[in-house]
Design an enzyme around this catalytic site. Sequence first.
Site, PDB file in Angstrom:
ATOM      1  N   ALA A  64      -5.402  -0.118   0.897  1.00 23.99           N
ATOM      2  CA  ALA A  64      -6.258  -1.104   1.557  1.00 23.99           C
ATOM      3  C   ALA A  64      -6.622  -0.556   2.939  1.00 23.99           C
ATOM      4  O   ALA A  64      -5.869   0.232   3.530  1.00 23.99           O
ATOM      5  CB  ALA A  64      -5.508  -2.423   1.669  1.00 23.99           C
ATOM      6  N   GLY A 107      -2.675   0.014  -2.062  1.00 23.49           N
ATOM      7  CA  GLY A 107      -3.621  -0.615  -2.983  1.00 23.49           C
ATOM      8  C   GLY A 107      -4.202   0.368  -3.996  1.00 23.49           C
ATOM      9  O   GLY A 107      -4.627  -0.039  -5.078  1.00 23.49           O
ATOM     10  N   GLU A 130       3.222   0.433   2.303  1.00 23.12           N
ATOM     11  CA  GLU A 130       3.022  -0.781   3.109  1.00 23.12           C
ATOM     12  C   GLU A 130       4.209  -1.056   4.021  1.00 23.12           C
ATOM     13  O   GLU A 130       4.061  -1.498   5.160  1.00 23.12           O
ATOM     14  CB  GLU A 130       2.806  -2.000   2.194  1.00 23.12           C
TER      15      GLU A 130
END
Length: 256
Positions: A64, A107, A130
């Site tokens: 992301a 992502g 993340e």
Amino acid sequence: MITLSRTGAAENVALITLNRPSALNALCRELMLELSENLLKVEKDQSYHVIVLTGSEKAFAAGADIKEMAKLEFADVFENDYFTNWDTLSHITKPVIAAVNGFALGGGTELALMCDIVYAGENAIFGQPEITIGTIPGLGGTQRWPRYVSKSVAMEICLSGDRLGAQEAKEDGLVSKVFPVQQLVGEAVLLADRIAKNSPLIVKTVKRSLNSAYQTSLNQGLEMEKQLFQSTFATNDRREGMSAFAEKRAPKWTSS
Ligand SMILES: C/C=C/C(=O)SCCNC(=O)CCNC(=O)[C@H](O)C(C)(C)COP(=O)(O)OP(=O)(O)OC[C@H]1O[C@@H](n2cnc3c(N)ncnc32)[C@H](O)[C@@H]1OP(=O)(O)O
């Protein structure tokens, strides 16, 4: 940011390419909206039988878009549901093959996990970093990893942010085959061709039945499989497939 082209021996394979090279295909809102629109277009168009999703040789998707997310507060992501429509891939009923070269992080890995089959280039790198930027996977990473690999592997990946090479991802069961980088997309299209030779209606039925294994108990899944198996006997394609075998000829599918 997305290109859609028609490929395959019978021109019935949709090749969807993530194309945002300046940010290694980082997944921003605009890219994900375009991806969702293209997926829905291909899903509706009966002339496409199988989808191959790929990126560049350097990156499938580097996750992301951190620069976009950095500006957001809780209310932005909660009230506006930041990932709305980012999971369209997981609702597609046609088979989707991920062809992953290079970085598939955060992502990017989660997009691959939403696909039905994952082929990787020798340079593929998977991971859920993340945790290293103060957040957690939000596109299914903590839910799909443990369904596809062992708990220990899933925990290690999500808790450490460590990266996984193509071969390791294959050994762990995330990836079914590894190819040289430049052959990867061609091999994914060849697989798509082999799938596309079958009845699209029955292919979708297999996908629905197999996916139920991740949603239900064994008994419920076996019952669903039995019902779907029986339902194929109400189709012209089942009649055609068995007749063609007996008559030693290629079947002519009508998806009915
Ligand atoms: C629910 C989901 C959450 C998430 O997915 S969180 C995000 C998870 N992903 C990551 O943490 C990976 C972030 N990216 C990196 O660590 C590195 O990149 C790579 C290791 C993938 C590649 O490194 P290198 O080859 O040195 O390239 P480069 O110069 O870092 O990247 C080229 C340009 O791409 C931008 N970029 C890369 N990844 C992202 C990203 N995820 N979000 C936003 N931009 C990204 C960079 O900033 C840079 O841009 P510029 O040339 O303008 O400096």
